[in-house]
Motif scaffolding. Structure first.
Motif, PDB file in Angstrom:
ATOM      1  N   ARG A 264      44.539  84.482  25.510  1.00 38.57           N
ATOM      2  CA  ARG A 264      44.424  84.593  26.968  1.00 38.57           C
ATOM      3  C   ARG A 264      45.501  83.753  27.655  1.00 38.57           C
ATOM      4  NH1 ARG A 264      39.146  83.049  27.780  1.00 38.57           N
ATOM      5  NH2 ARG A 264      38.528  85.192  27.400  1.00 38.57           N
ATOM      6  N   ARG A 265      45.679  82.531  27.213  1.00 36.03           N
ATOM      7  CA  ARG A 265      46.667  81.653  27.854  1.00 36.03           C
ATOM      8  C   ARG A 265      48.097  82.100  27.550  1.00 36.03           C
ATOM      9  NH1 ARG A 265      44.657  75.898  29.174  1.00 36.03           N
ATOM     10  NH2 ARG A 265      42.457  76.350  29.507  1.00 36.03           N
ATOM     11  N   THR A 266      48.311  82.670  26.389  1.00 41.25           N
ATOM     12  CA  THR A 266      49.643  83.174  26.054  1.00 41.25           C
ATOM     13  C   THR A 266      50.013  84.314  26.996  1.00 41.25           C
ATOM     14  OG1 THR A 266      49.380  82.548  23.742  1.00 41.25           O
ATOM     15  CG2 THR A 266      51.047  84.209  24.230  1.00 41.25           C
ATOM     16  N   ARG A 267      49.065  85.175  27.293  1.00 44.28           N
ATOM     17  CA  ARG A 267      49.316  86.290  28.211  1.00 44.28           C
ATOM     18  C   ARG A 267      49.575  85.809  29.630  1.00 44.28           C
ATOM     19  NH1 ARG A 267      45.297  91.173  27.586  1.00 44.28           N
ATOM     20  NH2 ARG A 267      46.537  91.695  29.396  1.00 44.28           N
ATOM     21  N   GLN A 268      49.043  84.661  30.001  1.00 42.08           N
ATOM     22  CA  GLN A 268      49.200  84.128  31.359  1.00 42.08           C
ATOM     23  C   GLN A 268      50.524  83.422  31.567  1.00 42.08           C
ATOM     24  OE1 GLN A 268      45.780  81.636  31.853  1.00 42.08           O
ATOM     25  NE2 GLN A 268      44.391  83.336  32.228  1.00 42.08           N
ATOM     26  N   ARG A 269      51.206  83.065  30.503  1.00 42.45           N
ATOM     27  CA  ARG A 269      52.481  82.347  30.607  1.00 42.45           C
ATOM     28  C   ARG A 269      53.546  83.227  31.225  1.00 42.45           C
ATOM     29  NH1 ARG A 269      54.311  78.580  25.907  1.00 42.45           N
ATOM     30  NH2 ARG A 269      55.924  78.565  27.431  1.00 42.45           N
ATOM     31  N   PRO A 270      54.512  82.621  31.912  1.00 44.62           N
ATOM     32  CA  PRO A 270      55.622  83.421  32.426  1.00 44.62           C
ATOM     33  C   PRO A 270      56.319  84.144  31.279  1.00 44.62           C
ATOM     34  CG  PRO A 270      55.664  81.205  33.342  1.00 44.62           C
ATOM     35  CD  PRO A 270      54.613  81.225  32.276  1.00 44.62           C
TER      36      PRO A 270
ATOM     37  N   GLY B  61      54.892  86.445  29.573  1.00 48.85           N
ATOM     38  CA  GLY B  61      53.851  87.081  28.763  1.00 48.85           C
ATOM     39  C   GLY B  61      53.439  88.393  29.409  1.00 48.85           C
TER      40      GLY B  61
END
Length: 83
Positions: free
Chosen positions: A73-79, A81
């Motif tokens: 989830r956090r990986t997808r939220q990164r710029p 991603g």
């Protein structure tokens, strides 16, 4: 410090640490605090549960944390991603 405060109310093992078995080294170190994990009660599925042995003065719990889902989830939220 924990011993001087009369010990913890409970110890929680999260994720892979508590599922399958509480690590032997961790279990041995907890006895001075009145905590006695019962290896036979460690979860083998995905359910959270209390895993203290009879006579333990405090609760010992194993809780599934789903950390791999949170990492994704956090990986997808990164710029950069994918959203």
């Amino acid at each position: 410090m924990t011993a001087s405060l009369s010990g913890p109310d409970a110890v929680v093992f999260g994720g892979g640490v508590g599922f399958g078995a509480v690590p032997e080294g961790a279990a041995a170190g907890l006895t001075v605090l009145g905590l006695r994990p019962d290896q036979a009660r460690s979860p083998t599925g995905s359910e959270d549960r209390r895993v203290e042995a009879a006579g333990s003065r405090r609760a010992v719990l194993a809780v599934e944390t789903w950390e791999e889902v949170e990492i994704a989830r956090r990986t997808r939220q990164r710029p950069g991603g994918s959203a």
